[in-house]
Write a protein that holds these residues in place. Structure first.
Motif, short mmCIF file in Angstrom:
data_model
loop_
_atom_site.label_atom_id
_atom_site.label_comp_id
_atom_site.label_asym_id
_atom_site.label_seq_id
_atom_site.Cartn_x
_atom_site.Cartn_y
_atom_site.Cartn_z
N VAL A 159 -3.85 -0.14 21.91
CA VAL A 159 -4.15 -1.10 20.86
C VAL A 159 -5.58 -0.85 20.41
CG1 VAL A 159 -4.87 -2.92 22.46
CG2 VAL A 159 -3.99 -3.54 20.20
N ALA A 160 -5.81 -0.98 19.10
CA ALA A 160 -7.10 -0.61 18.51
C ALA A 160 -8.00 -1.82 18.26
CB ALA A 160 -6.87 0.12 17.19
N ASP A 161 -9.24 -1.67 18.67
CA ASP A 161 -10.32 -2.53 18.21
C ASP A 161 -10.96 -1.73 17.09
OD1 ASP A 161 -9.76 -4.40 20.12
OD2 ASP A 161 -11.44 -3.90 21.42
N ILE A 162 -11.14 -2.35 15.94
CA ILE A 162 -11.45 -1.61 14.71
C ILE A 162 -12.92 -1.76 14.34
CG2 ILE A 162 -10.89 -1.41 12.26
CD1 ILE A 162 -8.03 -2.38 13.11
N THR A 163 -13.57 -0.61 14.11
CA THR A 163 -14.97 -0.61 13.71
C THR A 163 -15.14 -0.29 12.22
OG1 THR A 163 -15.21 1.71 14.37
CG2 THR A 163 -15.81 0.04 15.99
N GLU A 164 -14.16 0.39 11.62
CA GLU A 164 -14.27 0.74 10.20
C GLU A 164 -12.89 1.04 9.62
OE1 GLU A 164 -17.11 3.56 7.53
OE2 GLU A 164 -16.13 4.54 9.22
N VAL A 165 -12.71 0.61 8.38
CA VAL A 165 -11.50 0.91 7.61
C VAL A 165 -11.95 1.42 6.26
CG1 VAL A 165 -9.34 0.01 6.66
CG2 VAL A 165 -10.26 -0.97 8.77
N VAL A 166 -11.38 2.55 5.81
CA VAL A 166 -11.79 3.17 4.54
C VAL A 166 -10.56 3.52 3.71
CG1 VAL A 166 -13.00 5.11 3.47
CG2 VAL A 166 -13.86 4.14 5.61
N VAL A 167 -10.63 3.20 2.42
CA VAL A 167 -9.64 3.68 1.45
C VAL A 167 -10.39 4.50 0.42
CG1 VAL A 167 -8.03 3.04 -0.40
CG2 VAL A 167 -8.03 1.76 1.74
N THR A 168 -9.92 5.72 0.21
CA THR A 168 -10.50 6.61 -0.80
C THR A 168 -9.46 6.81 -1.88
OG1 THR A 168 -11.76 7.72 0.92
CG2 THR A 168 -11.58 8.85 -1.18
N GLY A 169 -9.86 6.62 -3.13
CA GLY A 169 -8.95 6.79 -4.26
C GLY A 169 -9.71 7.14 -5.52
N LEU A 170 -9.05 6.97 -6.63
CA LEU A 170 -9.66 7.23 -7.93
C LEU A 170 -9.65 5.96 -8.76
CD1 LEU A 170 -7.86 10.61 -8.73
CD2 LEU A 170 -10.22 10.31 -7.92
N ASP A 171 -10.58 5.86 -9.72
CA ASP A 171 -10.55 4.74 -10.65
C ASP A 171 -9.35 4.92 -11.59
OD1 ASP A 171 -11.47 6.79 -12.31
OD2 ASP A 171 -13.03 5.58 -13.22
N PRO A 172 -8.96 3.90 -12.35
CA PRO A 172 -7.77 4.01 -13.21
C PRO A 172 -7.82 5.17 -14.22
CG PRO A 172 -8.43 1.72 -13.01
CD PRO A 172 -9.51 2.54 -12.36
N GLU A 173 -9.02 5.54 -14.65
CA GLU A 173 -9.15 6.66 -15.59
C GLU A 173 -9.17 8.01 -14.88
OE1 GLU A 173 -11.48 4.02 -15.56
OE2 GLU A 173 -10.22 2.93 -16.98
N ALA A 174 -9.20 7.98 -13.55
CA ALA A 174 -9.26 9.19 -12.71
C ALA A 174 -10.50 10.02 -13.02
CB ALA A 174 -7.98 10.01 -12.86
N THR A 175 -11.61 9.34 -13.31
CA THR A 175 -12.86 10.04 -13.58
C THR A 175 -13.89 9.85 -12.45
OG1 THR A 175 -13.71 8.12 -14.79
CG2 THR A 175 -12.58 9.85 -16.08
N LYS A 176 -13.63 8.90 -11.55
CA LYS A 176 -14.56 8.61 -10.46
C LYS A 176 -13.80 8.49 -9.15
CE LYS A 176 -17.68 5.97 -13.37
NZ LYS A 176 -18.21 4.63 -13.65
N LEU A 177 -14.45 8.95 -8.09
CA LEU A 177 -13.95 8.74 -6.75
C LEU A 177 -14.36 7.32 -6.33
CD1 LEU A 177 -12.61 10.09 -4.26
CD2 LEU A 177 -14.93 10.67 -3.50
N VAL A 178 -13.43 6.55 -5.81
CA VAL A 178 -13.70 5.18 -5.38
C VAL A 178 -13.52 5.11 -3.86
CG1 VAL A 178 -13.04 2.76 -5.57
CG2 VAL A 178 -12.93 4.25 -7.59
N ILE A 179 -14.56 4.68 -3.18
CA ILE A 179 -14.52 4.56 -1.73
C ILE A 179 -14.74 3.09 -1.39
CG2 ILE A 179 -15.56 5.27 0.46
CD1 ILE A 179 -16.69 7.68 -1.45
N GLU A 180 -13.72 2.49 -0.78
CA GLU A 180 -13.82 1.12 -0.31
C GLU A 180 -13.84 1.17 1.21
OE1 GLU A 180 -11.36 -1.82 -2.88
OE2 GLU A 180 -10.30 0.10 -2.81
N SER A 181 -14.80 0.50 1.80
CA SER A 181 -14.89 0.50 3.26
C SER A 181 -15.20 -0.89 3.78
CB SER A 181 -15.94 1.51 3.74
OG SER A 181 -17.22 1.12 3.30
N TRP A 182 -14.68 -1.17 4.96
CA TRP A 182 -14.88 -2.45 5.62
C TRP A 182 -15.39 -2.19 7.03
CZ3 TRP A 182 -13.31 -4.54 10.17
CH2 TRP A 182 -13.48 -5.91 10.33
N THR A 183 -16.42 -2.92 7.42
CA THR A 183 -16.88 -2.95 8.80
C THR A 183 -17.07 -4.41 9.18
OG1 THR A 183 -19.26 -2.89 8.37
CG2 THR A 183 -18.12 -0.75 8.52
#
Length: 188
Positions: free
Chosen positions: A153-177
């Motif tokens: 079972v995991a104790d979580i220190t970081e969660v990250v989602v990497t994607g693109l903006d709707p226009e696909a012109t920028k890398l979007v990095i969302e992270s939670w700690t």
């Protein structure tokens, strides 16, 4: 086999971690319990749902653990979100289980899918989770209750989602700690 003792499980409030196997963990790894998956679901439900969807989009994930000499080990793995936890197993004798018993730090990468050319804005992105994994009993794989390994079972220190903006012109990095909550960064 006997069920794992409390010293091998994720600490509960008011408890402390003891020894794991023949060696004691470094004090830097004996910090108070990190959040369970349900903590992230409560704090950031939309973000947690996207992470879960990305992880459940394919069966096979990749986990990084640390070998005895400190070098990384990459292994294939399956995981599940159950009862407010992120859980995964290790077959009996698997090196990743030995790695996690010695040093519980891990990084888990969800299944990956490439953006389709011309439809990059539709790419859902990819998700990663890092933390510490603690044994939580045997993996039982059949009706005869045959033990096939250990469940973690995991104790979580970081969660990250990497994607693109709707226009696909920028890398979007969302992270939670647990320390700073959810953060969003855009890169050209």
């Amino acid at each position: 086999r006997q069920r794992l003792t409390r010293a091998f499980t994720r600490p509960r409030p008011g408890s402390s971690r003891g020894q794991m196997g023949p060696t004691t963990l470094p004090s830097s790894l004996l910090s108070p319990a990190m959040p369970r998956w349900q903590t992230i679901e409560a704090a950031e439900p939309e973000f947690a749902e996207r992470v879960r969807r990305l992880f459940e989009a394919g069966r096979h994930k990749t986990i990084a653990t640390l070998r005895a000499d400190g070098s990384p080990r990459i292994s294939g793995i399956e995981c599940e979100f159950a009862e407010g936890d992120l859980r995964f197993g290790s077959m009996s004798g698997a090196r990743k289980g030995a790695d996690l018993r010695r040093d519980p730090r891990f990084a888990l990468h969800g299944p990956t899918f490439h953006p389709v050319e011309g439809q990059e804005g539709d790419w859902p992105g990819e998700a990663k989770i890092a933390g510490r994994a603690f044994p939580d009993g045997p993996v039982v794989t059949d009706e005869a209750n045959t033990e096939e390994g250990e469940m973690y079972v995991a104790d979580i220190t970081e969660v990250v989602v990497t994607g693109l903006d709707p226009e696909a012109t920028k890398l979007v990095i969302e992270s939670w700690t647990p320390e700073r909550g959810l953060q969003r960064i855009e890169r050209e």
